[in-house]
Motif scaffolding. Sequence first.
Motif, PDB file in Angstrom:
ATOM      1  N   ASP A  50      39.063  35.672  30.032  1.00 38.49           N
ATOM      2  CA  ASP A  50      39.901  36.279  31.061  1.00 38.49           C
ATOM      3  C   ASP A  50      39.955  35.302  32.233  1.00 38.49           C
ATOM      4  OD1 ASP A  50      40.369  38.793  29.737  1.00 38.49           O
ATOM      5  OD2 ASP A  50      38.297  39.326  30.212  1.00 38.49           O
ATOM      6  N   ILE A  51      41.136  34.758  32.481  1.00 45.19           N
ATOM      7  CA  ILE A  51      41.297  33.699  33.477  1.00 45.19           C
ATOM      8  C   ILE A  51      42.300  34.130  34.534  1.00 45.19           C
ATOM      9  CG2 ILE A  51      42.049  31.319  33.876  1.00 45.19           C
ATOM     10  CD1 ILE A  51      41.148  30.625  31.065  1.00 45.19           C
ATOM     11  N   PRO A 107      44.028  40.727  44.996  1.00 47.74           N
ATOM     12  CA  PRO A 107      44.132  42.177  44.774  1.00 47.74           C
ATOM     13  C   PRO A 107      43.532  42.614  43.441  1.00 47.74           C
ATOM     14  CG  PRO A 107      46.192  41.145  44.166  1.00 47.74           C
ATOM     15  CD  PRO A 107      45.273  40.031  44.624  1.00 47.74           C
ATOM     16  N   PHE A 108      42.287  42.197  43.179  1.00 47.77           N
ATOM     17  CA  PHE A 108      41.643  42.509  41.906  1.00 47.77           C
ATOM     18  C   PHE A 108      40.261  43.106  42.158  1.00 47.77           C
ATOM     19  CE2 PHE A 108      44.378  38.768  41.228  1.00 47.77           C
ATOM     20  CZ  PHE A 108      45.293  39.325  40.338  1.00 47.77           C
ATOM     21  N   ALA A 109      39.802  43.871  41.181  1.00 48.18           N
ATOM     22  CA  ALA A 109      38.475  44.472  41.279  1.00 48.18           C
ATOM     23  C   ALA A 109      37.395  43.408  41.161  1.00 48.18           C
ATOM     24  CB  ALA A 109      38.304  45.522  40.175  1.00 48.18           C
ATOM     25  N   ASP A 110      36.208  43.719  41.640  1.00 50.60           N
ATOM     26  CA  ASP A 110      35.070  42.814  41.521  1.00 50.60           C
ATOM     27  C   ASP A 110      34.811  42.481  40.054  1.00 50.60           C
ATOM     28  OD1 ASP A 110      34.972  43.393  44.189  1.00 50.60           O
ATOM     29  OD2 ASP A 110      32.961  44.260  44.177  1.00 50.60           O
ATOM     30  N   SER A 111      34.383  41.249  39.812  1.00 47.06           N
ATOM     31  CA  SER A 111      33.925  40.811  38.481  1.00 47.06           C
ATOM     32  C   SER A 111      34.966  41.063  37.397  1.00 47.06           C
ATOM     33  CB  SER A 111      32.608  41.521  38.125  1.00 47.06           C
ATOM     34  OG  SER A 111      31.633  41.296  39.113  1.00 47.06           O
ATOM     35  N   SER A 112      36.212  40.695  37.678  1.00 48.24           N
ATOM     36  CA  SER A 112      37.303  40.930  36.729  1.00 48.24           C
ATOM     37  C   SER A 112      37.545  39.778  35.764  1.00 48.24           C
ATOM     38  CB  SER A 112      38.611  41.201  37.494  1.00 48.24           C
ATOM     39  OG  SER A 112      38.547  42.391  38.226  1.00 48.24           O
ATOM     40  N   PHE A 113      37.060  38.556  36.085  1.00 47.13           N
ATOM     41  CA  PHE A 113      37.473  37.383  35.331  1.00 47.13           C
ATOM     42  C   PHE A 113      36.277  36.504  34.953  1.00 47.13           C
ATOM     43  CE2 PHE A 113      40.965  38.595  38.123  1.00 47.13           C
ATOM     44  CZ  PHE A 113      42.003  38.732  37.197  1.00 47.13           C
ATOM     45  N   ASP A 114      36.421  35.858  33.784  1.00 47.58           N
ATOM     46  CA  ASP A 114      35.435  34.859  33.369  1.00 47.58           C
ATOM     47  C   ASP A 114      35.613  33.557  34.135  1.00 47.58           C
ATOM     48  OD1 ASP A 114      34.269  36.404  31.166  1.00 47.58           O
ATOM     49  OD2 ASP A 114      36.203  36.114  30.179  1.00 47.58           O
ATOM     50  N   VAL A 115      36.862  33.224  34.444  1.00 46.65           N
ATOM     51  CA  VAL A 115      37.182  31.970  35.130  1.00 46.65           C
ATOM     52  C   VAL A 115      38.188  32.266  36.229  1.00 46.65           C
ATOM     53  CG1 VAL A 115      38.186  29.651  34.901  1.00 46.65           C
ATOM     54  CG2 VAL A 115      36.839  30.621  33.015  1.00 46.65           C
ATOM     55  N   VAL A 143      35.120  36.807  40.231  1.00 49.87           N
ATOM     56  CA  VAL A 143      34.609  36.142  39.038  1.00 49.87           C
ATOM     57  C   VAL A 143      33.307  36.815  38.591  1.00 49.87           C
ATOM     58  CG1 VAL A 143      33.178  34.359  40.180  1.00 49.87           C
ATOM     59  CG2 VAL A 143      34.258  33.871  37.962  1.00 49.87           C
ATOM     60  N   ARG A 144      33.081  36.874  37.305  1.00 50.47           N
ATOM     61  CA  ARG A 144      31.867  37.503  36.768  1.00 50.47           C
ATOM     62  C   ARG A 144      30.650  36.617  37.021  1.00 50.47           C
ATOM     63  NH1 ARG A 144      35.695  39.019  31.785  1.00 50.47           N
ATOM     64  NH2 ARG A 144      36.467  40.991  32.654  1.00 50.47           N
ATOM     65  N   ASP A 145      29.490  37.228  37.037  1.00 50.68           N
ATOM     66  CA  ASP A 145      28.265  36.509  37.381  1.00 50.68           C
ATOM     67  C   ASP A 145      27.970  35.358  36.431  1.00 50.68           C
ATOM     68  OD1 ASP A 145      27.868  38.076  39.596  1.00 50.68           O
ATOM     69  OD2 ASP A 145      26.407  39.408  38.643  1.00 50.68           O
TER      70      ASP A 145
END
Length: 256
Positions: A50-51, A107-115, A143-145
Amino acid sequence: MAPFSAQRFYDELADDYHLIYPDWSLSVARQGSALDALVREYLRRAKPLDILDCSCGIGTQAIGLAERGHRVVATDLSPAAAARADTEARRRALVMAAAAGDMRALPFADSSFDVVLSADNALAHLLTEDEVRRAVGGMRRVVRDQGLLVLTAKDYGDARQARRQSTVPAVTDTPAGQVVTFQLWHWQDDGVYDFDHIQLLPDGDSWQVRVRRATSRAWTLEELAQLVRECGFDDVTWHSVDESHFFQPVLTARPV
């Protein structure tokens, strides 16, 4: 003097943006391949990632990554550029969401993307440290942890100190003839410069001249790296053009 609007600049440039490249479709493929290899090397995952490309322009990097099977969301400050990115993705039958959006207020939720990606020197349009912190801090939030931040930037080298006044003209062959693109730079203080982006387009035996203006800041690579660290990333690394096979230096960083 107030800075020239980046949104207006890219709105005006959207239809002609591809003419910056000798072969835009080839650049899409090459840049997508280089970035795909880099993120897979770091994240070691075979599955699609998910980028978020949060400064997508007309889709040069986002489309290249979508062509390699990633799930790409693309946003850009310029509605016209984002709309063209969407059109170009549809033309290639790619599933890629593209919309207008400011990377300083994602405008995105926390931890929505791998990159999270911001390429092609987009951060240069952020003229203060606080603006960069807002943008990169937002990237850290979405970005995810176990994910990855990827930025690319122009290496200005001694251009700021020397106050370089122009870029080398680029020539693109089109069915109508050659298109010439170059910039004239007008320096202010603290590395900020206004620039005229000039395109000469063939018009029979003459030329059409198109001029768009914007303002940038010639951030050094170390200045950007330090700001990235301040926003909650470590393992901050610049990769040279030879290492990354991308046309600009590429920064990678991992969330803390």
